[in-house]
Write an enzyme that holds these catalytic residues in place. Structure first.
Site, PDB file in Angstrom:
ATOM      1  N   GLU A  78      -9.427  15.874  11.031  1.00 43.27           N
ATOM      2  CA  GLU A  78      -9.028  15.642   9.637  1.00 43.27           C
ATOM      3  C   GLU A  78      -9.941  16.445   8.724  1.00 43.27           C
ATOM      4  O   GLU A  78     -11.166  16.403   8.878  1.00 43.27           O
ATOM      5  CB  GLU A  78      -9.138  14.161   9.259  1.00 43.27           C
ATOM      6  CG  GLU A  78      -8.782  13.910   7.792  1.00 43.27           C
ATOM      7  CD  GLU A  78      -8.965  12.469   7.381  1.00 43.27           C
ATOM      8  OE1 GLU A  78      -7.966  11.746   7.264  1.00 43.27           O
ATOM      9  OE2 GLU A  78     -10.136  12.052   7.189  1.00 43.27           O
ATOM     10  N   ARG A 112      -4.188  16.576   8.348  1.00 46.69           N
ATOM     11  CA  ARG A 112      -4.261  16.054   9.721  1.00 46.69           C
ATOM     12  C   ARG A 112      -3.099  16.620  10.518  1.00 46.69           C
ATOM     13  O   ARG A 112      -2.137  17.111   9.941  1.00 46.69           O
ATOM     14  CB  ARG A 112      -4.148  14.514   9.725  1.00 46.69           C
ATOM     15  CG  ARG A 112      -5.328  13.810   9.125  1.00 46.69           C
ATOM     16  CD  ARG A 112      -5.194  12.308   9.210  1.00 46.69           C
ATOM     17  NE  ARG A 112      -4.215  11.796   8.257  1.00 46.69           N
ATOM     18  CZ  ARG A 112      -3.857  10.525   8.157  1.00 46.69           C
ATOM     19  NH1 ARG A 112      -4.393   9.619   8.963  1.00 46.69           N
ATOM     20  NH2 ARG A 112      -2.979  10.125   7.263  1.00 46.69           N
ATOM     21  N   HIS A 136       0.809  -1.221   0.000  1.00 46.22           N
ATOM     22  CA  HIS A 136       0.000   0.000   0.000  1.00 46.22           C
ATOM     23  C   HIS A 136       0.842   1.270   0.000  1.00 46.22           C
ATOM     24  O   HIS A 136       0.376   2.339   0.353  1.00 46.22           O
ATOM     25  CB  HIS A 136      -0.938   0.001   1.209  1.00 46.22           C
ATOM     26  CG  HIS A 136      -2.092  -0.932   1.050  1.00 46.22           C
ATOM     27  ND1 HIS A 136      -2.349  -1.593  -0.124  1.00 46.22           N
ATOM     28  CD2 HIS A 136      -3.057  -1.306   1.900  1.00 46.22           C
ATOM     29  CE1 HIS A 136      -3.425  -2.339   0.023  1.00 46.22           C
ATOM     30  NE2 HIS A 136      -3.876  -2.191   1.238  1.00 46.22           N
ATOM     31  N   GLU A 161      -5.841  16.334   1.918  1.00 50.71           N
ATOM     32  CA  GLU A 161      -6.093  15.708   3.228  1.00 50.71           C
ATOM     33  C   GLU A 161      -5.210  16.392   4.259  1.00 50.71           C
ATOM     34  O   GLU A 161      -3.988  16.440   4.087  1.00 50.71           O
ATOM     35  CB  GLU A 161      -5.694  14.229   3.199  1.00 50.71           C
ATOM     36  CG  GLU A 161      -6.679  13.330   2.518  1.00 50.71           C
ATOM     37  CD  GLU A 161      -6.226  11.869   2.575  1.00 50.71           C
ATOM     38  OE1 GLU A 161      -6.934  11.040   2.016  1.00 50.71           O
ATOM     39  OE2 GLU A 161      -5.164  11.580   3.166  1.00 50.71           O
TER      40      GLU A 161
HETATM   41  C1  LIG Z   1      -5.482   4.158   1.595  1.00 49.95           C
HETATM   42  C2  LIG Z   1      -4.241   4.356   2.404  1.00 49.95           C
HETATM   43  C3  LIG Z   1      -4.309   5.024   3.603  1.00 49.95           C
HETATM   44  C4  LIG Z   1      -3.143   5.229   4.351  1.00 49.95           C
HETATM   45  N1  LIG Z   1      -3.253   5.878   5.531  1.00 49.95           N
HETATM   46  C5  LIG Z   1      -2.143   6.122   6.245  1.00 49.95           C
HETATM   47  C6  LIG Z   1      -2.218   6.816   7.475  1.00 49.95           C
HETATM   48  O1  LIG Z   1      -3.293   7.200   7.930  1.00 49.95           O
HETATM   49  N2  LIG Z   1      -1.068   7.063   8.140  1.00 49.95           N
HETATM   50  C7  LIG Z   1       0.138   6.632   7.657  1.00 49.95           C
HETATM   51  O2  LIG Z   1       1.149   6.888   8.304  1.00 49.95           O
HETATM   52  N3  LIG Z   1       0.236   5.955   6.512  1.00 49.95           N
HETATM   53  C8  LIG Z   1      -0.868   5.706   5.795  1.00 49.95           C
HETATM   54  N4  LIG Z   1      -0.756   5.029   4.620  1.00 49.95           N
HETATM   55  C9  LIG Z   1       0.586   4.666   4.132  1.00 49.95           C
HETATM   56  C10 LIG Z   1       1.029   3.322   4.685  1.00 49.95           C
HETATM   57  O3  LIG Z   1       1.160   3.385   6.084  1.00 49.95           O
HETATM   58  C11 LIG Z   1       2.414   2.943   4.122  1.00 49.95           C
HETATM   59  O4  LIG Z   1       2.400   3.005   2.740  1.00 49.95           O
HETATM   60  C12 LIG Z   1       2.882   1.574   4.599  1.00 49.95           C
HETATM   61  O5  LIG Z   1       4.271   1.446   4.339  1.00 49.95           O
HETATM   62  C13 LIG Z   1       2.153   0.462   3.883  1.00 49.95           C
HETATM   63  O6  LIG Z   1       2.343  -0.757   4.541  1.00 49.95           O
HETATM   64  P1  LIG Z   1       2.302  -2.113   3.698  1.00 49.95           P
HETATM   65  O7  LIG Z   1       2.084  -3.233   4.630  1.00 49.95           O
HETATM   66  O8  LIG Z   1       1.369  -1.965   2.574  1.00 49.95           O
HETATM   67  O9  LIG Z   1       3.794  -2.139   3.194  1.00 49.95           O
HETATM   68  P2  LIG Z   1       4.392  -2.295   1.710  1.00 49.95           P
HETATM   69  O10 LIG Z   1       3.809  -1.258   0.822  1.00 49.95           O
HETATM   70  O11 LIG Z   1       4.284  -3.693   1.280  1.00 49.95           O
HETATM   71  O12 LIG Z   1       5.884  -1.907   2.013  1.00 49.95           O
HETATM   72  C14 LIG Z   1       6.239  -0.587   2.335  1.00 49.95           C
HETATM   73  C15 LIG Z   1       7.699  -0.529   2.774  1.00 49.95           C
HETATM   74  O13 LIG Z   1       7.843  -1.260   3.970  1.00 49.95           O
HETATM   75  C16 LIG Z   1       8.821  -2.249   3.782  1.00 49.95           C
HETATM   76  N5  LIG Z   1       8.479  -3.401   4.600  1.00 49.95           N
HETATM   77  C17 LIG Z   1       7.340  -4.134   4.573  1.00 49.95           C
HETATM   78  N6  LIG Z   1       7.452  -5.132   5.455  1.00 49.95           N
HETATM   79  C18 LIG Z   1       8.666  -5.030   6.039  1.00 49.95           C
HETATM   80  C19 LIG Z   1       9.373  -5.790   6.989  1.00 49.95           C
HETATM   81  N7  LIG Z   1       8.853  -6.875   7.537  1.00 49.95           N
HETATM   82  N8  LIG Z   1      10.616  -5.409   7.349  1.00 49.95           N
HETATM   83  C20 LIG Z   1      11.170  -4.312   6.791  1.00 49.95           C
HETATM   84  N9  LIG Z   1      10.554  -3.570   5.868  1.00 49.95           N
HETATM   85  C21 LIG Z   1       9.309  -3.923   5.493  1.00 49.95           C
HETATM   86  C22 LIG Z   1       8.797  -2.554   2.303  1.00 49.95           C
HETATM   87  O14 LIG Z   1       9.968  -3.165   1.842  1.00 49.95           O
HETATM   88  C23 LIG Z   1       8.666  -1.159   1.776  1.00 49.95           C
HETATM   89  O15 LIG Z   1       9.902  -0.545   1.850  1.00 49.95           O
HETATM   90  C24 LIG Z   1      -1.897   4.759   3.878  1.00 49.95           C
HETATM   91  C25 LIG Z   1      -1.834   4.055   2.688  1.00 49.95           C
HETATM   92  C26 LIG Z   1      -2.999   3.853   1.952  1.00 49.95           C
HETATM   93  C27 LIG Z   1      -2.924   3.124   0.678  1.00 49.95           C
END
Ligand SMILES: Cc1cc2nc3c(=O)[nH]c(=O)nc-3n(C[C@H](O)[C@H](O)[C@H](O)COP(=O)(O)OP(=O)(O)OC[C@H]3O[C@@H](n4cnc5c(N)ncnc54)[C@H](O)[C@@H]3O)c2cc1C
Length: 580
Positions: free
Chosen positions: A296, A443, A104, A441
């Protein structure tokens, strides 16, 4: 050989951004998996891959579908020790390992657009590394979770033990590993006079970590091993937020007593009032920060009354609030309306002139949705109010910054932004251009205060955008401003670059400073995000150097991460530039 799951390789269901022409292209499409050994696989198989670890090719696609690769080699470790085995295999074979959560993210921290993935192995933590244990009796209370556990599952486990968090990302379908990598946060400030719940933070999830386990290089053993860092260990400060330069297998986070929240929605406050100049009276953003803390604003383009959500800690149910007992109560914002179809198909052929009515349509859907679902005033446990976005929502690009300042300056930050934003949209419109078709957005959160940590601690996450500035102890707040637009919208990159440059020039000196929201869009050149060499190589590293002590700053984190991964197996070409 296992069976082919979901779709075959010939059916490419993923279409990037507006190229998909239509609402369906902008919602979630399930990724398929093709097992190793299948005739359909396209890249050469990882040589001598350890037996017993599930291996297959799968599409990788980030949130906005801007980064999409068919059939990347992916594996699903069953245990943390499997990850160690994978790391040692990768080192021997010259492969890169990329931890993969819910995909994400926006920024190229996992895979870089257009890069060679022939020797890249994604490690999917969501299949098996999902265990969660709540330690309600410890002091502070904690939860230990493996990296693939989702925030929703962690919060549910905490709630079952009467525990909760305060600063929580809006979407529950994130993995803990992904959230920690980028210092995830929520809308979290104390209302005036609020007593902080012990064990919580108004800063990032990273600041809650009391210990974590990562896969690191051991020179003594000449191999990668599991290492658990306590919060007292100085090296943990590089791992708490590491931008993808490490592999975390599990973490323990402190938590606090659970609490009830009320969330009220408004959509009748004009921007001139909400984002009015500092010192003005009325329903200003700051007035809600004072009365509730958690606010927000979702401000659709070419509309004038944002959707304002205001969360107030409220122990007893107010008479006219509706009690909710599960998250995601704003169902109307979790689906792509059929009414979007016409605008999206016009956008696909480069026609953006319908943007003002598209902005109005989005606001109308919110206004009618709130009434239809009866969600203008809801009350319940913290988790059920703090999680409010599902992955089925519209998939768009986001450019975003954190502006560090003092709480008394929040209104000034927003008033200046709103004035600039309105003027720029009008200027583009006068030229027949509409770079922004999604909402702004807004916050606020607190910072990663050292005093929030209730165990022996070496300090705060070195790479977190919420790291306090010791030279500005009065800066206690981050204003998060994100602008959303559908990926590929004409002129959007030009707009994002202009916005970023304006922010960097405006929020300066003793007033404020800009840091990137690592997960989103930043570092804009004239043609793409994350690519301006000065921003990526100097400006943002400096944002985490300036005011920080020698030996405890950006450079320290970089050196620590390099020392624990000298073979750079946990990296990619973008991270090699950002954190060389
Ligand atoms: C609709 C939406 C709403 C969101 N709302 C918020 C919010 O309110 N607040 C906020 O702060 N963020 C928000 N985000 C952003 C989100 O927190 C980050 O994009 C987060 O990194 C996504 O986590 P993921 O599990 O999808 O990780 P991925 O997208 O799969 O990975 C993201 C990063 O984390 C690394 N990673 C994943 N797992 C590990 C691991 N086990 N060890 C080391 N590195 C790892 C990956 O290699 C990559 O570098 C939102 C995103 C979306 C799409």
């Amino acid at each position: 050989m296992g069976k082919i799951e979901n779709e075959g390789l010939s059916r490419r269901g993923f279409i990037a951004g507006v190229a998909g022409a239509g609402a369906a292209a902008l919602t979630w499409s399930p990724a398929y998996a093709v097992p190793a050994g299948s005739a359909a696989t396209t890249l050469a198989a990882p040589p001598s891959f350890p037996a017993g670890i599930s291996l297959y090719q799968q599409a990788y696609e980030n949130w906005a579908k801007e980064i999409h690769v068919d059939g990347v080699w992916t594996c699903a470790p069953a245990t943390a020790n499997d990850v160690v085995t994978i790391a040692n295999w990768a080192r021997a074979q010259g492969w890169k390992v990329r931890p993969r959560g819910a995909m994400h993210n926006w920024s190229p921290l996992t895979i870089v657009k257009g890069s060679d993935v022939s020797k890249v192995l994604l490690v999917d933590t969501t299949k098996s590394l999902t265990a969660i244990t709540v330690n309600a009796g410890s002091s502070p209370a904690t939860v230990t979770a493996q990296a693939g556990a989702t925030m929703e599952a962690i919060l549910a486990a905490l709630q079952a033990q009467n525990l909760g968090l305060v600063s929580v990302p809006a979407i529950g379908n994130l993995t803990l590993g992904g959230a920690l990598a980028i210092d995830a946060h929520g809308a979290a400030l104390p209302k005036t006079g609020e007593t902080q719940i012990s064990g919580t933070t108004y800063g990032s999830l990273s600041n809650l970590v009391t210990s974590l386990t990562a896969v690191v290089w051991s020179a003594a053993q000449n191999q990668y091993v599991l290492k658990t860092f306590s919060r007292a260990d100085a090296d943990i400060k590089a791992f708490l937020t590491h931008l993808g330069r490490a592999f975390v297998t599990s973490a323990t986070l402190q938590a606090g007593a659970n609490y009830r929240l009320r969330c009220q929605s408004w959509y009748n406050i004009p921007t001139a009032e909400l984002f009015g100049p500092p010192g003005t009276s009325g329903r200003t953003f700051s007035s809600y920060v004072a009365s509730a803390g958690r606010v927000e604003a979702i401000w659709f383009p070419f509309t004038d009354t944002p959707w304002l959500k205001v969360w107030t800690p409220t122990p007893s149910k107010p008479l006219f609030s509706r009690q909710v007992s599960s998250p995601y109560n704003y169902s109307f914002s979790d689906q792509v309306s059929d009414d979007f179809e016409e605008f999206l198909s016009q956008l696909a052929v480069g026609n953006t002139s319908g943007t003002p009515s598209f902005g109005g349509l989005q606001l109308f859907i919110v206004q009618s949705g709130i009434v239809f679902t009866g969600t203008w005033d809801i009350w319940g446990w913290s988790k059920d109010l703090l999680l409010y976005v599902r992955p089925t929502t519209l998939r768009v690009s986001e450019g975003g910054m954190a502006i560090l300042t003092s709480r008394s300056n929040v209104q000034r930050v927003l008033s200046e932004f709103a004035t600039w934003f309105k003027a720029r949209l009008a200027a583009y419109q006068a030229q027949g251009k509409f770079p922004v078709n999604g909402p702004v957005e807004i916050r606020c959160s607190g910072l990663d205060r050292a005093s929030d940590v209730k165990v022996a601690s070496s300090g705060t996450p070195q790479l977190s955008a919420l790291r306090p500035r010791p030279d500005h102890p009065e800066w206690d707040t981050a204003v998060w401003i994100d602008v959303l637009t559908i990926a590929g919208t004409p002129d959007s990159i030009t707009f994002y670059r202009e916005m970023e440059q304006w922010m960097l020039g405006n929020y300066t000196g003793s007033y404020a400073a800009v840091r990137p929201e690592w997960s989103k869009g930043w570092g804009y050149s004239a043609t793409a995000g994350w690519s301006d060499p000065t921003l990526v190589g100097t400006t943002y590293p400096n944002a985490l150097r300036t005011g920080q002590p020698a030996g405890d700053n950006w450079d320290t984190a970089r050196a620590t991460l390099n020392a624990y991964d000298p073979h750079r197996i946990f990296s990619n070409s973008f991270l090699d530039t950002l954190l060389p």
